[in-house]
Design a protein around this motif. Structure first.
Motif, PDB file in Angstrom:
ATOM      1  N   PHE A 666       0.846  -1.196   0.000  1.00  0.00           N
ATOM      2  CA  PHE A 666       0.000   0.000   0.000  1.00  0.00           C
ATOM      3  C   PHE A 666       0.877   1.240   0.000  1.00  0.00           C
ATOM      4  CE2 PHE A 666       0.988  -0.013   4.483  1.00  0.00           C
ATOM      5  CZ  PHE A 666       0.946   1.326   4.856  1.00  0.00           C
ATOM      6  N   LEU A 667       0.303   2.321  -0.428  1.00  0.00           N
ATOM      7  CA  LEU A 667       0.944   3.628  -0.392  1.00  0.00           C
ATOM      8  C   LEU A 667      -0.125   4.650  -0.055  1.00  0.00           C
ATOM      9  CD1 LEU A 667       3.565   5.276  -0.905  1.00  0.00           C
ATOM     10  CD2 LEU A 667       2.753   5.595  -3.267  1.00  0.00           C
ATOM     11  N   SER A 668       0.126   5.453   0.974  1.00  0.00           N
ATOM     12  CA  SER A 668      -0.867   6.446   1.388  1.00  0.00           C
ATOM     13  C   SER A 668      -0.242   7.835   1.424  1.00  0.00           C
ATOM     14  CB  SER A 668      -1.453   6.099   2.756  1.00  0.00           C
ATOM     15  OG  SER A 668      -0.476   6.189   3.763  1.00  0.00           O
ATOM     16  N   TYR A 669      -1.085   8.816   1.139  1.00  0.00           N
ATOM     17  CA  TYR A 669      -0.654  10.213   1.123  1.00  0.00           C
ATOM     18  C   TYR A 669      -1.649  11.036   1.932  1.00  0.00           C
ATOM     19  CZ  TYR A 669       0.301  14.957  -0.543  1.00  0.00           C
ATOM     20  OH  TYR A 669       0.576  16.287  -0.617  1.00  0.00           O
ATOM     21  N   LYS A 670      -1.134  11.737   2.930  1.00  0.00           N
ATOM     22  CA  LYS A 670      -1.979  12.587   3.769  1.00  0.00           C
ATOM     23  C   LYS A 670      -2.041  13.971   3.134  1.00  0.00           C
ATOM     24  CE  LYS A 670      -1.880  12.030   8.165  1.00  0.00           C
ATOM     25  NZ  LYS A 670      -1.492  12.016   9.598  1.00  0.00           N
ATOM     26  N   ILE A 671      -3.180  14.267   2.504  1.00  0.00           N
ATOM     27  CA  ILE A 671      -3.350  15.551   1.811  1.00  0.00           C
ATOM     28  C   ILE A 671      -3.294  16.696   2.807  1.00  0.00           C
ATOM     29  CG2 ILE A 671      -4.941  16.933   0.434  1.00  0.00           C
ATOM     30  CD1 ILE A 671      -5.972  14.339  -0.793  1.00  0.00           C
ATOM     31  N   ASP A 672      -3.993  16.537   3.914  1.00  0.00           N
ATOM     32  CA  ASP A 672      -3.968  17.514   4.991  1.00  0.00           C
ATOM     33  C   ASP A 672      -4.273  16.773   6.283  1.00  0.00           C
ATOM     34  OD1 ASP A 672      -6.781  17.145   5.074  1.00  0.00           O
ATOM     35  OD2 ASP A 672      -7.084  18.792   3.664  1.00  0.00           O
ATOM     36  N   HIS A 673      -4.530  17.518   7.329  1.00  0.00           N
ATOM     37  CA  HIS A 673      -4.763  16.908   8.636  1.00  0.00           C
ATOM     38  C   HIS A 673      -6.009  16.024   8.635  1.00  0.00           C
ATOM     39  CE1 HIS A 673      -4.529  16.460  12.957  1.00  0.00           C
ATOM     40  NE2 HIS A 673      -5.777  16.881  13.089  1.00  0.00           N
TER      41      HIS A 673
END
Length: 715
Positions: A666-673
């Motif tokens: 998996f790969l995750s990206y936190k756009i904002d809080h």
């Protein structure tokens, strides 16, 4: 009445209030929270100091409980990408769970399967096949206890117990979260959850509500298989006084599956390792209008009262109503030269179930002979009533596996719409239990407990009355079970334990036998290491189950209660923060299971012994591994692997299903809080594997490679 419009209205009201009002401060009360919710921001790991949940009614931590206990909390469920509560259970040491049609939720653990593994919901033991996997969104955690655990969970549980715990309203600040995902085979999930205070600060009574809704759809990896499912959980927590609270919890589940997949036939000759035609791996040999449907409604009323600083009580009153409908052509086998598939077993059945019950628990802390001790005791009463309405006809037909028309169920001779009741089974259980923890020294503690059950079975026959099938039949069993364990804390962060536990299981059907019994010896250790960067558990056990029904060697048409099987094994789990950015987690389980006294009638009608053989669908080894890497505060990636050893498909141990290893990433990206986007690939190598082996024999194939993109938001 369809409850969905009502729920939608409720969602709207709560959502409007959530955004229209300002955030309220949490109000301090003396009561402990109803549940220990998973914290999405918590540090990953085994969390040995979290509550052991159903493993004990004494409020002990995982570390202090002298038993093998494993928990997948909310954080674990999300991080490991569990799509339903069975996926979450499969992350726990030694568990191999699947959902083949007709078996409800199938679990293999510690050498035992089916009814020898108790599956509970919110600490309630329910009869019947209600353990089909439900979307993980509404669940807060999945708890596992290894080995005989009838002390806590009642009859059964010789191999272990699983408990699926639903999210409940909490006193936390207002929270709103949602998730939307889309994946291979048009698999979709739309879900949201809302927790908020309903009263203003300073009110005499404080009220909190939580609502979780999940909707899942998918076309399935097997031809023509389509699924549509709703899961809803709503609860209101009311602090009626500083020491008194009440929780009203409602759950609704609705699942529809068109043309359910009932397995892939294996090629002839059927000997040794079973094989399938991989070119036809996605064929669905069920009829066009095959159907599985389930509707379940739960209502729970929970009272928590703190009598004084050392005494608390809890009372849970509940009602469960369920209905499951099957209408399928279920058995498929190749002809001698593998040029055609013979289809048979047209089966239509309705299972209607209702369970009502009450659990009362009292916990008290005091001193005994100058030693600190905690007591827990109570009683349980429940009535489970199930009515079956089956229609079973031969339904034979032959099709070309490369090109065929599936046909329709009611075109099969002997089938007809409607249901005719066969029998109603009513099981009434009264139980009394007590548990104690005594601190013998500041390092050594003794845990003990006993449970007495009185189980009454009343069967009502709705068909023609005969000498062998009377109008009414009654049975009664009165098992006594218990547990005794010692824990020695030789370091502040490490202990060892030893325990002896027993279990009892009522006989299947209406056989006039006594309960079968189980006993276990287990030793283990739970510890932190490398200055707290790692934690681990290890357990070794031996279990014996005896006096269950086997075929009478002198009369192939009769059964006798002399069966015996044993298992022994080792389980290891660990979590280690290798670096500030790299987390390693894993578990592995090894089991040696065999029949010591088991006879059955083979296809030729001859009674044969299976002594020394391994039970079907029991893998010798099961292992999980996860690597998670934080690239930076916004990016996170991971890799996972799962290994399941080969299993036998028959009690003669002449047919095997191969082992398999599944990889994922998996790969995750936190756009904002508030917002995180995650891409996940399951079964990276597109492994063709069997999750379960039917006795037909047939494969029940696992999911091929899939890709999923999900957006999750929290406010």
């Amino acid at each position: 009445m369809n409850p969905l419009p009502l729920l939608a209205g409720l969602v709207g009201c709560l959502s409007v209030n959530a955004w229209a009002e300002t955030e309220v401060e949490s109000t301090t009360v003396n009561l402990a929270p109803i549940t220990i919710d998973g914290d999405s921001n918590a540090e990953p790991g085994l969390s040995l100091d979290q509550s052991s949940g159903m493993a004990s009614r004494l409020g002990l931590s995982v570390r202090d409980t002298p038993a093998s206990v494993a928990i997948a909390n909310r954080h674990d469920i999300e991080r490991h990408g569990a799509q339903n509560f069975q996926d979450a259970a499969n992350t726990l040491p030694g568990v191999n769970a699947s959902a083949p049609p007709g078996f409800g939720g199938f679990v293999s653990y510690r050498g035992f399967t089916s009814s020898q593994i108790t599956q509970m919901f919110n600490g309630i033991n329910v009869s019947g096949g209600l353990a089909r996997p439900v979307d993980a969104w509404i669940y807060d955690r999945v708890e596992l206890v290894g080995g005989p655990s009838s002390l806590i969970n009642g009859a059964g549980s010789v191999g272990g117990s699983l408990n699926y715990v639903t999210k409940l309203a909490s006193r936390d600040d207002q929270a709103l979260e949602g998730r939307v995902s889309y994946g291979t085979y048009d698999t979709t999930e739309t879900a949201f959850g809302l927790n908020r205070a309903l009263s203003a600060p300073g009110d005499d009574m404080q009220h909190y509500a939580r609502l979780d809704v999940s909707h899942n759809t998918g076309n399935g990896y097997i031809d023509r298989q389509e699924r549509d499912a709703w899961s809803v959980a709503f609860s209101v927590l009311s602090d009626l006084a500083p020491d008194l609270s009440h929780t009203l919890a409602l759950e609704y589940q609705d699942e529809h599956e068109d043309s359910p997949y009932w397995g892939t036939p294996v090629l002839n000759p059927k000997a040794g390792e079973l094989k399938i035609d991989k070119h036809n791996r996605f064929n669905n040999y069920n009829v066009e209008d095959g159907r599985y449907e389930q509707r379940t409604i739960w209502v729970r009323s929970i009272i928590d009262y703190r009598i004084n600083d050392s005494t608390t009580l809890r009372n849970t009153l509940y009602h469960l109503d369920s209905q499951r409908d099957y209408r399928n052509l279920e058995t498929y086998q190749y002809n001698a030269d593998n040029s055609a598939v013979n289809r048979s077993t047209a089966y239509q059945v309705r299972h209607q179930g209702e369970q009502n019950g009450n659990q009362f628990e009292l916990r008290h802390d005091n001193r005994l002979f100058g030693l600190e001790t905690t007591w827990s005791g109570g009683f349980e009463y429940k009535v489970n009533q199930t009515t079956n309405s089956p229609l079973n006809v031969r339904g034979a037909s032959t099709v070309n596996p490369n090109s065929f028309q599936p046909g329709h169920f009611y075109d099969i001779p002997g089938t007809r719409p409607g249901y005719v009741s066969d029998n109603t089974n009513q099981v009434s259980t009264q139980a009394w239990f007590a548990e104690n923890r005594l601190a013998l020294t500041d390092k050594l503690s003794l845990l003990s407990g006993l449970r007495y059950d009185r189980i009454d079975l009343d069967v009502t026959n709705h068909r023609e009355v005969t000498a062998s099938n009377p109008r009414h039949l009654e049975r009664r069993w009165e098992p006594l079970t218990g547990r005794l364990g010692l824990t020695y804390q030789f370091l502040p962060s490490a202990n060892v334990y030893v325990q002896y536990s027993t279990a009892a299981e009522q006989p299947g059907g209406t056989q006039d036998f006594d309960v079968s019994t189980g006993k276990q010896w287990e030793v283990g250790s739970k510890f932190d290491y490398l200055e707290g960067r790692g934690s681990a558990t290890i357990a070794a056990y031996t279990i014996e189950r005896k006096d269950f029904a086997v075929t009478d060697p002198l009369d192939p048409a009769a059964s006798i209660p002399v069966g015996q099987q044993t298992s022994k094994g080792v389980e290891l789990a660990s979590s280690l923060r290798l670096t500030e950015r790299l987390l390693l987690e894993g578990n592995v389980a090894w089991v040696d299971a065999q029949y010591d006294d088991f006879t059955e009638r083979n296809a030729a009608g001859v009674v044969v012994s299976r002594k020394g053989n391994t039970p079907t669908n029991v893998p010798e080894r099961v292992g999980n591994l996860w690597l998670t890497y934080d690239f930076d505060p916004q990016w996170q990636g991971g890799f996972d692997a799962r290994y399941v050893a080969s299993v036998y498909a028959d009690n003669a141990n002449t047919l095997t299903v191969p082992s398999y290893t599944l990889f994922g990433s998996f790969l995750s990206y936190k756009i904002d809080h508030h917002t995180t986007v995650t891409g996940r690939v399951r079964n990276l190598t597109n492994e063709v594997y069997a999750e379960f082996a039917h006795v037909s024999p047939a494969y029940y194939l696992g999911t091929p490679r899939t890709v999923e993109l999900a957006v999750q938001m929290r406010f």
